[in-house]
Scaffold this motif. Structure first.
Motif, PDB file in Angstrom:
ATOM      1  N   VAL A 120       0.827  -1.206   0.000  1.00 42.27           N
ATOM      2  CA  VAL A 120       0.000   0.000   0.000  1.00 42.27           C
ATOM      3  C   VAL A 120       0.864   1.260   0.000  1.00 42.27           C
ATOM      4  O   VAL A 120       1.801   1.391   0.777  1.00 42.27           O
ATOM      5  N   ASP A 144      -1.412   4.809  -4.935  1.00 42.23           N
ATOM      6  CA  ASP A 144      -2.037   3.685  -5.628  1.00 42.23           C
ATOM      7  C   ASP A 144      -3.314   4.098  -6.351  1.00 42.23           C
ATOM      8  O   ASP A 144      -4.044   4.988  -5.899  1.00 42.23           O
ATOM      9  N   ASP A 170      -8.558  -1.616   0.623  1.00 40.46           N
ATOM     10  CA  ASP A 170      -7.387  -2.021   1.386  1.00 40.46           C
ATOM     11  C   ASP A 170      -7.766  -2.301   2.834  1.00 40.46           C
ATOM     12  O   ASP A 170      -8.369  -1.469   3.511  1.00 40.46           O
ATOM     13  N   GLY A 214      -7.570  -4.151  -3.976  1.00 44.46           N
ATOM     14  CA  GLY A 214      -7.284  -3.818  -2.596  1.00 44.46           C
ATOM     15  C   GLY A 214      -6.818  -5.037  -1.821  1.00 44.46           C
ATOM     16  O   GLY A 214      -7.024  -6.187  -2.246  1.00 44.46           O
ATOM     17  N   THR A 215      -6.215  -4.815  -0.652  1.00 47.06           N
ATOM     18  CA  THR A 215      -5.701  -5.929   0.135  1.00 47.06           C
ATOM     19  C   THR A 215      -6.821  -6.798   0.711  1.00 47.06           C
ATOM     20  O   THR A 215      -6.575  -7.903   1.184  1.00 47.06           O
ATOM     21  N   GLN A 264      -5.110 -12.450  -3.431  1.00 41.85           N
ATOM     22  CA  GLN A 264      -4.042 -11.456  -3.507  1.00 41.85           C
ATOM     23  C   GLN A 264      -2.991 -11.777  -4.568  1.00 41.85           C
ATOM     24  O   GLN A 264      -2.226 -10.910  -4.980  1.00 41.85           O
TER      25      GLN A 264
END
Length: 791
Positions: free
Chosen positions: A214, A218, A225, A519-520, A525
């Motif tokens: 992050v 971004d 996130d 996003g996380t 991922q």
């Protein structure tokens, strides 16, 4: 009687006029085009009906056929007439046959490709294609072969003559092999697994810095996130990592040489920009789509422009020499573009061997051993070939690609699955009418995962990150697995419906530039763990967000934009820290942040940035310099992060000042004592190398233009690596802009070998007409491909 006489008189003069027009047209058709010797009509066995091939002022072919079969046959014939040696080289690279023409210098490259077994995989892939797709590949190959058969000693491309060999027949498998070449260029990530493992022993706070995805810059398109933690591990002795990394580095260097030779090396997978804008944010109410892929510069370039027309198809854009259809471009209804996503689609497995048997969760198994025979020339200018054999080994996980400290590492990779095909999706995209057709086309896509963007004549825009991305039994493939366990087994692929996508988003535009797109908190991922730094995406996002009346000219300006965000940040920090001489401080204060050829500040900042990153990396081994430069330096300096200061350096002002002081001697060494040459253009220029350009005496004929360029790796314009620029306005197809860096022809004697260079460099508008009227009005010459009847 008088009326009849008058009618006859008028008819006579009309007839004379028609004959004069016919004679004039005929004379135009027979004027020879420099570097080409096409007659108005070419007889070709294998065609079912006549095919018209028009050429414009850039030698772009506009192929019109009465059936799809004839269309792809003609495309194969025409493409080969311009790029046959390039096509032959592309297939030789992935087949591991370059040492047959270049000699021992490429032998290790050939061995590397042979280990994958792509010849066998491509043969199986062709068999897995639906009959319709096999027919297309067959027709295209037949067209290429019709051109090969027509060659004489005089018309054979110069590279074949210099290297003293003849082109062999083209096969459908050769086209599929080019898809595998693209997969290697755009989806090779296994080295990142080793890198992540190698830095596990770094100070925990620094490790968190290095692995934190992050940043404030971004441009995340899908999901949000969240705080996440990852816990994967495999027992690899840290002491053995040096030799493993050394073996991987050697493999990377071989890969870079091989792919770079054909213009397909994408360093760090940072390959391309694209964006799409809703009509709500454009001056004329029509959507806009822009795309510029970034790849290693080469001569000739990797893209070939074409316009294809049949009763079932009308599409225009670019394709790869050796592949049918249009890869990136538009049809009558939609436009599309692509950039690389860079997901983790490769896994390494540490295998336990005992002789030629290896350990599995179910016990010991026999490895598959294959003997490869590679042809090698002693001298590239002599056709004499000798042969060497070597063995490749594969486990259930895949081929063994690395060996170090007595351990063998096998590779599992989506490109090694013959059920994945790269080209059916483009066949469907060429015919797509709407968003649903677009999505259904991408369902079939099995190549390197791409950010496909979309715009249609009804004003809709969209984006889909499409490709085959594996789901592992345990973890997400971030680190190597133990080959003797089932933890690293692939238990499926991310469902198509769950892949990141947008359709008519409220913001009114979508930007991708290889950045982290999810996003996380996103479930998978592995989709963009190895994403590029956010700089290009952030700059483009800022430009587009500030423009609510966008035009095609504004899109061209964005593609050429040279504003560098991290360099601008560093310049401000140096000034604030007083970390340079008075002269250079004044230079940095006045700098506009743009990487232009005449900029002294840009060159100075590049030197300081590299120097500081090197010093920080030297103090944090085995962390690579590039990782610190792209992920740490910009914020560490600004936030005065003491943990990243090299030992013995009290502060960042001291570090940066030392690098600034050293820059003068570095510039003197590289560019001489004349300070007027200490500018960005001295380090950043056009370099398009032909594979034979370095050969003494004969190589100079392949020379491409050299000139200073704007841009850098952190700006939207990345200079020589911009392999193509495309801008479309759906519904306004005749205004479509397309340009490639050099030209359509691969013949260095042709006027079309490098005629597009200045337009590509400066952003001069070059349109690719689409309507029948526009195509015919832009026609420079044409030929008729006519069926040759068997006797």
């Amino acid at each position: 009687m008088c009326e009849i006489y008058q009618i006859r008189k008028i008819s006579y003069f009309l007839s004379m006029k028609h004959w004069l027009i016919f004679a004039a047209v005929l004379s135009l058709l027979t004027i020879p085009v420099l570097g080409q010797n096409y007659p108005p009509e070419v007889l070709l066995p294998g065609l079912k009906d006549k095919v018209t091939v028009r050429r414009d002022a850039r030698w772009i072919p506009y192929i019109e056929a009465k059936s799809d079969a004839d269309l792809y046959f003609a495309q194969g014939y025409v493409t080969a007439s311009d790029r046959l040696w390039e096509m032959d080289l592309l297939r030789r690279v992935v087949r591991g046959e370059t040492a047959e023409i270049f000699g021992r210098q490429t032998l290790e490259e050939d061995k590397r490709w042979r280990r994958y077994g792509f010849v066998q995989i491509a043969d199986a892939t062709v068999r897995n294609y639906a009959p319709e797709m096999r027919t297309i590949l067959d027709e295209y190959a037949r067209g290429v072969n019709a051109y090969i058969v027509s060659l004489t000693d005089e018309s054979t491309p110069i590279e074949f003559k210099l290297l003293q060999y003849k082109p062999r027949e083209w096969s459908p498998t050769d086209t599929v092999m080019i898809g595998k070449l693209l997969a290697e260029a755009l989806s090779s990530t296994y080295q990142r697994d080793l890198l992540r493992k190698s830095i596990q022993g770094v100070d925990p706070q620094k490790l968190a810095d290095l692995t934190n995805p992050v940043t404030p810059y971004d441009v995340v398109l899908f999901g949000k996130d969240l705080s996440t933690a990852r816990n994967e591990n495999i027992d690899i002795n840290p002491a053995s990592m040096d030799s493993v990394l050394s073996a991987a580095d050697n493999d990377i260097a071989i890969r870079a040489r091989s792919l770079g030779r054909v213009g397909l090396y994408a360093e760090e997978l940072a390959a391309s920009n694209n964006w799409v804008i809703s009509g709500k944010r454009t001056a004329d109410g029509k959507p806009l789509l822009a795309n510029d892929p970034h790849l290693t510069p080469s001569a000739p370039g990797i893209w070939y422009m074409a316009h294809l027309s049949s009763p079932n198809l009308r599409a225009a854009g670019v394709t790869f020499p050796g592949t049918p259809g249009i890869v990136l471009g538009h049809n009558e209804n939609i436009a599309w573009g692509a950039t690389n996503v860079g997901p983790d689609v490769q896994d390494l497995y540490v295998e336990t061997f005992d002789g030629e048997r290896y350990k599995t969760a179910d016990g010991w198994a026999d490895a598959e051993v294959r003997t490869e025979k590679v042809g090698v020339r002693a001298n590239p200018l002599s056709p004499t070939v000798t042969y060497e054999t070597f063995e490749t080994t594969s486990t259930r996980n895949g081929p063994v690609i690395l060996e170090a400290d007595g351990k063998r590492y096998s590779l599992k990779w989506t490109a090694l699955d013959p059920k994945n095909n790269e080209f059916e999706a483009f066949f469907r995209l060429n015919r797509a009418k709407d968003w649903n057709d677009f999505k259904n086309a991408l369902r079939t896509y099995g190549g390197a995962t791409q950010n496909f963007i979309y715009a249609d004549v009804n004003g809709n825009i969209g984006w889909y990150a499409a490709g085959r991305i594996p789901i592992r039994r345990t973890g997400d493939g971030a680190l190597p697995y133990d080959g003797a366990s089932t933890d690293g087994d692939w238990v499926g692929m991310i469902p198509f419906e769950e892949l990141p996508n947008l359709y008519d988003p409220p913001e009114g535009f979508i930007v991708t530039a290889n950045q982290r797109i999810v996003g996380t908190g996103y479930k998978y991922q592995q989709v963009s763990r190895d994403a590029a730094p956010p700089w290009r995406a952030r700059r483009l996002y800022d430009l587009l967000k500030g423009d609510t009346k966008a035009t095609m000219d504004a899109m061209t300006s964005a593609q050429l934009d040279a504003y560098n965000i991290p360099f601008s940040m560093l310049a401000k920090d140096i000034v604030e820290l007083n970390a340079a001489s008075a002269e250079n401080l004044e230079l940095l204060r006045a700098w506009d942040g743009k990487m232009t050829p005449d900029s002294r500040a840009a060159l100075l900042l590049n030197e300081i940035r590299n120097c500081a990153s090197n010093k920080m990396a030297d103090d944090n081994k085995p962390v690579p310099t590039a990782l610190i430069r792209e992920r740490v330096l910009h914020w560490a300096v600004h936030e005065n992060a003491a943990r990243w200061l090299p030992k013995g350096v009290p502060d960042y002002a001291t570090l940066l000042k030392a690098c600034e002081s050293a820059s003068g001697s570095a510039f003197t060494s590289r560019y001489g004592t004349d300070k007027t040459k200490w500018v960005w253009g001295s380090a950043f220029d056009a370099r398009f190398n032909h594979p034979l350009a370095a050969i003494p005496l004969i190589g100079s004929q392949f020379a491409a233009p050299k000139a200073p360029l704007s841009g850098s790796g952190q700006t939207p314009n990345v200079g020589s690596a911009v392999s193509m620029r495309h801008i479309s306005s759906p519904g306004n197809w005749d205004a479509t802009r397309f340009v490639i860096p050099l030209g359509q022809s691969g013949d260095p004697k042709s006027e079309y070998y490098k005629d597009q260079f200045e337009a590509w460099r400066t952003g001069k508008v070059m349109t690719l007409p689409f309507s029948k009227v526009a195509v015919e009005s832009g026609q420079r010459t044409f030929i008729i491909l006519t069926p040759k009847l068997a006797h």
